[in-house]
Enzyme design. Structure first.
Site, mmCIF file in Angstrom:
data_model
loop_
_atom_site.group_PDB
_atom_site.id
_atom_site.type_symbol
_atom_site.label_atom_id
_atom_site.label_comp_id
_atom_site.label_asym_id
_atom_site.label_seq_id
_atom_site.Cartn_x
_atom_site.Cartn_y
_atom_site.Cartn_z
ATOM 1 N N HIS A 155 0.821 -1.209 0.000
ATOM 2 C CA HIS A 155 0.000 0.000 0.000
ATOM 3 C C HIS A 155 0.856 1.261 0.000
ATOM 4 O O HIS A 155 0.408 2.306 -0.475
ATOM 5 C CB HIS A 155 -0.958 -0.014 1.190
ATOM 6 N N ASP A 156 2.067 1.182 0.528
ATOM 7 C CA ASP A 156 2.960 2.338 0.480
ATOM 8 C C ASP A 156 3.605 2.485 -0.887
ATOM 9 O O ASP A 156 3.948 3.600 -1.302
ATOM 10 C CB ASP A 156 4.057 2.214 1.537
ATOM 11 N N SER A 201 5.106 7.286 3.049
ATOM 12 C CA SER A 201 4.036 8.247 3.335
ATOM 13 C C SER A 201 2.894 7.608 4.108
ATOM 14 O O SER A 201 2.170 8.289 4.844
ATOM 15 C CB SER A 201 3.517 8.868 2.040
#
Length: 310
Positions: A52-53, A60
């Protein structure tokens, strides 16, 4: 900058980091091992956290919101539902900072943690380039909503996303094998189970469908809390995901579509019968995902605290 150039540039920074923090990988490995032993579900969480990053692999996703400073958080995105244990990366960062202050980014530590998660679960040992920088500005949840694929994504959407990161079709199918770890929340499969007019898939084995409906009943108020195991060996990184899909026991729409689509069907069959072939393709796909669109040199920063933008 294309992907090959990006990898070459990052690889040059490996030597710099290796000289400035030669014990980095050992620090991260030693810091994670007792946590993995205490929580066998952690590898799946860290692998998903990296995925997901890695719309930019800039750490973030670790940033906490700060209202009085107008700092937003990607965690507000509904696509990040179920993301957990972000604090583990901050814990590793503290240990790395003690040995190598201001030398290693949170982004690199996050990718290293995901790499260790795969290895400790029985998956391949993956060599990864280092040298990523952290984002210096907060990312909005709207961006995460736009970039992270939905649970209803099909083969076309999947191939578009991963080929844009430099992956081959084989690597795109392999990176989906990360779903062999962890769980799937009922919220993400209700549409597939009950929407007969829309995205209802063919190819689900009837007894498996009945099992899922028993565990994820329609109209359930707890569908966002209820979950099913991704496969019977959910704590082990293996090729069971592909065997399940070939038998009509895949959870998501993409699992069924990849078995039937002419571009992916033979690859699915190969991975279901040859775990080594899956491991080889997954390893190269992992490297491409973790180096796609990253920040380097003065494009980013090295945060002192992973959850705070200075």
């Amino acid at each position: 900058m294309d992907l090959k150039t990006m990898v070459l540039v990052i690889t040059m920074f490996v030597f710099r980091i290796g000289n400035s923090c030669p014990q980095l990988e050992n620090i991260v490995r030693a810091g994670l091992l007792p946590i993995f032993l205490a929580d066998p579900t952690l590898p799946a969480s860290l692998l998903r956290l990296m995925f997901h990053d890695c719309q930019g692999c800039d750490a973030s996703i670790l940033v906490d919101p700060v209202e009085d400073r107008n700092v937003t958080s990607e965690m507000a995105s509904e696509k990040n539902f179920g993301i957990r244990r972000r604090e583990i990366i901050s814990m590793q960062k503290t240990m790395v900072e003690a040995a190598c202050p201001k030398q290693v980014s949170c982004a690199d530590i996050l990718v290293l943690a995901a790499r260790e998660a795969v290895a400790i679960s029985g998956g391949p040992q993956i060599k990864i380039p280092l040298g990523r920088r952290d984002s210096s500005v907060p990312q909005s949840y709207e961006l995460a909503d736009a970039l992270i694929p939905p649970s209803t994504a099909g083969v076309d959407n999947m191939l578009h996303i991963f080929t844009s990161k430099g992956m081959t079709t084989k690597e795109s199918v392999a990176i989906m094998g990360a779903h062999n770890l962890g769980v799937t929340h009922c919220l993400n499969i209700l549409k597939r189970l009950y929407d007969h007019e829309g995205d209802k898939d063919q190819g689900m084995e009837p007894r498996f469908e009945a099992f899922l409906k028993l565990n994820c009943p329609t109209g359930s108020l707890t569908s966002n809390l209820s979950f099913v195991l991704n496969d019977p060996t959910t704590l082990i990184f293996d090729n069971q995901y592909y065997m399940n899909a070939m038998e009509g026991r895949g959870l998501l729409r993409i699992d069924a579509e990849m078995v039937m689509n002419t571009r992916t069907a033979r690859i699915m069959e190969r991975f279901a019968t040859d775990q080594d072939a899956f491991f080889r393709a997954f390893s190269t796909a992992f490297v491409k995902l973790s180096t796609s669109g990253v920040l380097i040199e003065d494009q980013g920063v090295i945060r002192k605290s992973c959850n705070v933008i200075d």
